[in-house]
Design an enzyme around this catalytic site. Structure first.
Site, mmCIF file in Angstrom:
data_model
loop_
_atom_site.group_PDB
_atom_site.id
_atom_site.type_symbol
_atom_site.label_atom_id
_atom_site.label_comp_id
_atom_site.label_asym_id
_atom_site.label_seq_id
_atom_site.Cartn_x
_atom_site.Cartn_y
_atom_site.Cartn_z
ATOM 1 N N ARG A 43 45.003 48.405 56.423
ATOM 2 C CA ARG A 43 46.417 48.241 56.128
ATOM 3 C C ARG A 43 47.254 48.820 57.259
ATOM 4 O O ARG A 43 46.996 49.925 57.750
ATOM 5 C CB ARG A 43 46.778 48.955 54.799
ATOM 6 C CG ARG A 43 45.992 48.475 53.601
ATOM 7 C CD ARG A 43 46.158 46.985 53.328
ATOM 8 N NE ARG A 43 47.526 46.613 53.029
ATOM 9 C CZ ARG A 43 48.063 46.679 51.814
ATOM 10 N NH1 ARG A 43 47.352 47.096 50.785
ATOM 11 N NH2 ARG A 43 49.321 46.322 51.641
ATOM 12 N N LYS A 94 51.867 47.468 38.731
ATOM 13 C CA LYS A 94 52.601 46.340 39.312
ATOM 14 C C LYS A 94 52.576 45.128 38.381
ATOM 15 O O LYS A 94 52.833 44.004 38.819
ATOM 16 C CB LYS A 94 51.995 45.974 40.666
ATOM 17 C CG LYS A 94 51.959 47.128 41.671
ATOM 18 C CD LYS A 94 51.243 46.706 42.952
ATOM 19 C CE LYS A 94 50.928 47.911 43.813
ATOM 20 N NZ LYS A 94 50.105 47.549 44.991
ATOM 21 N N PRO A 134 55.283 42.947 46.133
ATOM 22 C CA PRO A 134 56.108 43.793 45.254
ATOM 23 C C PRO A 134 55.313 45.003 44.749
ATOM 24 O O PRO A 134 54.173 44.859 44.346
ATOM 25 C CB PRO A 134 56.459 42.860 44.088
ATOM 26 C CG PRO A 134 56.161 41.482 44.567
ATOM 27 C CD PRO A 134 55.098 41.606 45.602
ATOM 28 N N GLU A 135 55.929 46.165 44.826
ATOM 29 C CA GLU A 135 55.292 47.388 44.336
ATOM 30 C C GLU A 135 56.058 47.863 43.095
ATOM 31 O O GLU A 135 56.913 47.144 42.578
ATOM 32 C CB GLU A 135 55.298 48.454 45.437
ATOM 33 C CG GLU A 135 54.574 47.983 46.704
ATOM 34 C CD GLU A 135 54.569 49.035 47.809
ATOM 35 O OE1 GLU A 135 54.692 50.237 47.503
ATOM 36 O OE2 GLU A 135 54.448 48.647 48.982
#
Ligand SMILES: [Zn+2]
Length: 270
Positions: free
Chosen positions: A257, A59, A2-3
């Site tokens: 990433r 976050k 979740p961002e």
């Protein structure tokens, strides 16, 4: 993971039911999730204190019980929701805060990387987090990018520089701004940097309006899915046509990433 938009959606979803509630019990079957605290210590610290505010910083979900805080970090697979019973609606509930309306604030986390921390100050967050992108002006973005030679994708993920952006929305913003993810930050001209700042705000605002991206674990507090993933231009679209120019979206690895970009819209820096 979740961002910013996903965490913001959780906060907005919980606020109407949680404000004014008191915590009357704390349960866990995974003490490490309490980040050094213990259920009875948390219970006595929160005893008799109604929740005054719930808000997001980067976050993190911050519950303010009047100068005593519970800070929830969802990390990879965390979910936070209200349940009529302590064990929640799934088999991964590892922390449950009993409320004075006979409901429970359940923290579910299959991977167990998330944390529910008790603290008497939020200074530790401020020490490690950069500014909120939705509160930054175009010039603030441009100034922030000065003097760094790192790749822009890596820079955007550095929470100490800008807080709340993760892999998904970094890829989305860079494609929309037409900037290759490997571009050194100090090679982005002033006007492009301002434009990127504007694009980041637009991407995050839109994702909040879509109530986040349910591509893996993330769900809204009511259990339903967000819609943001239906509007991705870059993230997870490897081998699909670019929505701007039709060129095939490619995937590379930047700073370990997975990174998605359009080789035509986002020219590699020479
Ligand atoms: Zn394109």
């Amino acid at each position: 993971m979740p961002e910013l938009p996903e965490v913001e959606t959780v906060v907005r979803g919980l606020a109407p039911d949680l404000i004014g509630r008191k915590v009357v019990s704390v349960w866990t079957d995974w003490p490490r999730a309490l980040d050094g605290s213990e259920p009875h210590l948390m219970e006595s610290a929160l005893d008799g204190r109604p929740l005054q505010r719930i808000f997001r910083r980067a976050k993190y979900i911050c519950l303010d019980f009047g100068g005593i805080y519970v800070v929830v970090h969802l990390r990879m697979t965390g979910r936070l929701y209200l349940s009529p019973n302590r064990s929640g609606d799934d088999r991964w509930v590892h922390v449950s805060l009993g409320l004075d309306d006979d409901r429970y604030l359940a923290f579910s986390d299959s991977r167990k990387f998330g944390r529910v921390s008790l603290c008497d100050s939020l200074d530790f967050l401020e020490r490690k987090l950069g500014p909120e992108p939705l509160e930054m002006s175009d010039d603030a973005f441009s100034n922030l990018f000065r003097g760094s030679t790192r790749a822009i994708k890596t820079f955007l993920l550095d929470q100490s520089k800008i807080a709340g952006i993760g892999n998904i929305y970094a890829d989305e913003a860079l494609l929309r701004a037409g900037i290759h993810p490997l571009t050194p930050v100090d090679r982005i001209p002033h006007n492009r940097a301002r434009r990127l700042g504007q694009t980041i705000r637009e991407v995050l605002d839109a994702a909040i309006n879509y109530e986040g991206a349910s591509i893996s674990w993330y769900r809204k507090p009511d259990g339903s899915q967000g819609e943001s993933q239906k509007h991705f231009w870059a993230y997870g679209r490897t081998h699909q046509p670019c929505k701007v120019c039709g060129t095939t979206i490619e995937r590379i690895v930047v700073g370990q990433r997975s990174t998605h970009f359009c080789p035509k819209c986002q020219k590699k820096p020479r």
